[in-house]
Design a protein around this motif. Sequence first.
Motif, short mmCIF file in Angstrom:
data_model
loop_
_atom_site.label_atom_id
_atom_site.label_comp_id
_atom_site.label_asym_id
_atom_site.label_seq_id
_atom_site.Cartn_x
_atom_site.Cartn_y
_atom_site.Cartn_z
N GLN A 1 -0.34 -6.95 35.49
CA GLN A 1 -0.48 -8.02 36.47
C GLN A 1 0.55 -7.92 37.59
O GLN A 1 0.48 -8.67 38.56
CB GLN A 1 -0.34 -9.38 35.77
CG GLN A 1 -1.49 -9.71 34.82
CD GLN A 1 -1.25 -11.02 34.10
OE1 GLN A 1 -0.39 -11.11 33.23
NE2 GLN A 1 -2.01 -12.04 34.45
N ALA A 2 1.48 -7.00 37.44
CA ALA A 2 2.53 -6.87 38.44
C ALA A 2 2.09 -5.87 39.51
O ALA A 2 2.12 -4.66 39.30
CB ALA A 2 3.83 -6.40 37.77
N ARG A 3 1.69 -6.38 40.67
CA ARG A 3 1.21 -5.52 41.76
C ARG A 3 2.12 -5.69 42.97
O ARG A 3 2.38 -6.80 43.42
CB ARG A 3 -0.23 -5.90 42.13
CG ARG A 3 -1.20 -5.73 40.96
CD ARG A 3 -2.60 -6.09 41.33
NE ARG A 3 -3.51 -5.90 40.22
CZ ARG A 3 -4.81 -6.16 40.24
NH1 ARG A 3 -5.35 -6.65 41.38
NH2 ARG A 3 -5.56 -5.95 39.19
N THR A 4 2.58 -4.57 43.47
CA THR A 4 3.51 -4.58 44.59
C THR A 4 2.92 -5.34 45.78
O THR A 4 1.78 -5.12 46.17
CB THR A 4 3.86 -3.14 45.02
OG1 THR A 4 4.38 -2.44 43.89
CG2 THR A 4 4.88 -3.14 46.14
N GLY A 5 3.74 -6.26 46.31
CA GLY A 5 3.33 -7.05 47.46
C GLY A 5 2.66 -8.35 47.09
O GLY A 5 2.37 -9.16 47.97
N PRO B 1 5.70 3.69 37.63
CA PRO B 1 4.39 4.03 37.07
C PRO B 1 4.11 3.40 35.71
O PRO B 1 3.00 2.94 35.46
CB PRO B 1 4.45 5.56 36.99
CG PRO B 1 5.37 5.97 38.09
CD PRO B 1 6.43 4.89 38.11
N LEU B 2 5.09 3.36 34.81
CA LEU B 2 4.84 2.78 33.49
C LEU B 2 4.60 1.28 33.58
O LEU B 2 3.88 0.70 32.76
CB LEU B 2 6.01 3.08 32.55
CG LEU B 2 5.81 2.71 31.08
CD1 LEU B 2 4.57 3.39 30.51
CD2 LEU B 2 7.04 3.07 30.27
N ALA B 3 5.15 0.64 34.62
CA ALA B 3 4.95 -0.80 34.79
C ALA B 3 3.49 -1.13 35.05
O ALA B 3 3.00 -2.19 34.67
CB ALA B 3 5.82 -1.33 35.91
N SER B 4 2.78 -0.22 35.70
CA SER B 4 1.37 -0.47 35.98
C SER B 4 0.56 -0.52 34.70
O SER B 4 -0.56 -1.04 34.68
CB SER B 4 0.81 0.59 36.93
OG SER B 4 0.78 1.86 36.29
N VAL B 5 1.12 0.04 33.62
CA VAL B 5 0.44 0.03 32.33
C VAL B 5 0.91 -1.14 31.48
O VAL B 5 0.11 -1.89 30.92
CB VAL B 5 0.67 1.37 31.59
CG1 VAL B 5 0.04 1.34 30.20
CG2 VAL B 5 0.13 2.53 32.40
N LEU B 6 2.22 -1.32 31.37
CA LEU B 6 2.76 -2.36 30.49
C LEU B 6 2.82 -3.72 31.16
O LEU B 6 2.85 -4.74 30.47
CB LEU B 6 4.16 -1.96 30.01
CG LEU B 6 4.26 -0.65 29.21
CD1 LEU B 6 5.65 -0.48 28.64
CD2 LEU B 6 3.23 -0.64 28.09
N PRO C 1 -2.90 -1.75 27.04
CA PRO C 1 -2.14 -1.60 28.29
C PRO C 1 -3.04 -1.17 29.44
O PRO C 1 -3.03 0.00 29.85
CB PRO C 1 -1.11 -0.53 27.93
CG PRO C 1 -1.78 0.30 26.89
CD PRO C 1 -2.62 -0.64 26.09
N ALA C 2 -3.81 -2.10 29.98
CA ALA C 2 -4.76 -1.78 31.04
C ALA C 2 -5.15 -3.05 31.77
O ALA C 2 -5.03 -4.15 31.24
CB ALA C 2 -6.00 -1.11 30.45
N GLU C 3 -5.62 -2.86 33.00
CA GLU C 3 -6.17 -4.00 33.73
C GLU C 3 -7.49 -4.44 33.14
O GLU C 3 -7.83 -5.61 33.14
CB GLU C 3 -6.35 -3.63 35.21
CG GLU C 3 -5.05 -3.37 35.94
CD GLU C 3 -5.29 -3.00 37.40
OE1 GLU C 3 -6.45 -3.09 37.83
OE2 GLU C 3 -4.33 -2.64 38.08
N HIS C 4 -8.27 -3.49 32.64
CA HIS C 4 -9.56 -3.80 32.00
C HIS C 4 -9.76 -2.83 30.85
O HIS C 4 -9.53 -1.63 30.99
CB HIS C 4 -10.70 -3.67 33.01
CG HIS C 4 -12.03 -4.10 32.46
ND1 HIS C 4 -12.43 -5.42 32.43
CD2 HIS C 4 -13.04 -3.38 31.91
CE1 HIS C 4 -13.63 -5.50 31.88
NE2 HIS C 4 -14.03 -4.27 31.56
N THR C 5 -10.17 -3.36 29.73
CA THR C 5 -10.33 -2.55 28.52
C THR C 5 -11.71 -2.78 27.92
O THR C 5 -12.21 -3.90 27.90
CB THR C 5 -9.26 -2.90 27.47
OG1 THR C 5 -7.97 -2.71 28.04
CG2 THR C 5 -9.41 -2.05 26.23
#
Length: 476
Positions: free
Chosen positions: A51-55, A43-48, A121-125
């Motif tokens: 760009q790292a998306r599973t698959g 879960p923390l990886a989705s914030v820090l 730490p977000a995909e869009h800010t």
Amino acid sequence: MAQGYRQGADTGLDLDAWRRVVDGFHEAVVVLDPEGVVRLANPLASVLFPQARTGSALPDDAFGPSGDGVDGARRGRRQELGDGWVALYRSADDFLDDATRRLSSLTERAATVRAVVELAPAEHTVVVLPGLRGRLEWWRRTPAGDVAVARTTRQVAGTAPGLTAVLERLVDHAELTELGEGPWNASGVGVAVPLTEGGALICFGGTWHVELLKRFAARAAAAVEASTLFSDQQRTVEVLRADLLPTPLPDVLGARLAGVFEPAHRRALVGGDFYDVHPREDGSAAFVLGDVAGNGLEAAVHSGRVRQSLHTLLVVEQRPAQLLYLLNAALRAAGSRLFTTLVVGTMMPVQAGGLRLTLAAGGHPAPLVLRADGRVDEVPVHGGIVGVLPEVRFNQTTVVLAPGETLLLYSDGLTEARKYDDRQELFGDARLKAALADCAGLSADAVSDHLRRVVFDWLGEAEHDDLTLLVLQAAP
């Protein structure tokens, strides 16, 4: 993708077991298979590591060859797991420290706000800040990927339920499920936390760690406030500096003019030296070159006061010596505590060609005249320093320049320039006269360029005092 899973099984990596372990980590963890595909992200990886998306394969610009983010604030420790599998780790503290270092290096407000948008730490800010005349600024990424600002009325924030409460610091965070009319360039649910006074940081995408957003916002707010203060100070300096810098030299009938202005504080571009030329309707002109004691902002402000006083006094008095008497009285009446040395004069074209100059000086180095045959003469004009003593004497003298001959006014920054490899040795009067003698036959611009080059060759990269000169040449 199936091949990636077979590789996981073949190498003995039980991703489900790994996921149960790393989900409880206080660090962001991303696991890549040998093909560079993200196979696991806690879960923390989705914030820090947004760009790292599973698959999906990790973008080439997400991390450098050793796991360093190209923006300097998303670095990850890299761990080889065997058979081409790699784990990337990132702690919240490391992220915040790197972001702080990046933000603290910026001093311009717009650049700082753009960096906040990029580093959050977000995909869009989206960063919302109070703007001029009660409006709001909305800083966000555009479809092209850069950071831009849009401006709206404050009422637009009220169309996104919960945002106004964050802006007014009534709550420490809010989920924005309805975005209303704001120029978000985003969709979905955003999490808003207070930023600066009247501002907010809103992040979209990812599994939210509100405490991390608050910690990032606190550091970002400090950087934005510091850069805003610095930018305001810079704008103030620019306004003041516009009145403190020498004005462009005017066209004067029968004369060629050139100047050099090199303050000791080159970054500020202001100092205690100054020069001015004031044309008159009858074809004559008044001129002055002065040097206020000291250098830097205080001397520059005082030089501005002297220049303004002279400009006013020239309306009622044109005789150079009498002008200095009035200036001395005016500065003392204003409580002047800095003394000033200067040369003032008038120049008038001579009908047969050349210029007639009348000069008076107050405590200043004697002007020099370059004659047509290369001889250099001092102009014997003397007087006390200006602005401090109640009783001070000034005399004036007249000099005639034949066509092509030159008068040089200069500050003691030239003669007192210290040699780059021997700080005890001064440039001195003799070298200045020799350098001026080498200028026989040159134009006013060429004279000023030559003298500047000679003095700075002497100085090298060494520090120097304010260094100013004014060249007045009778048109050939």
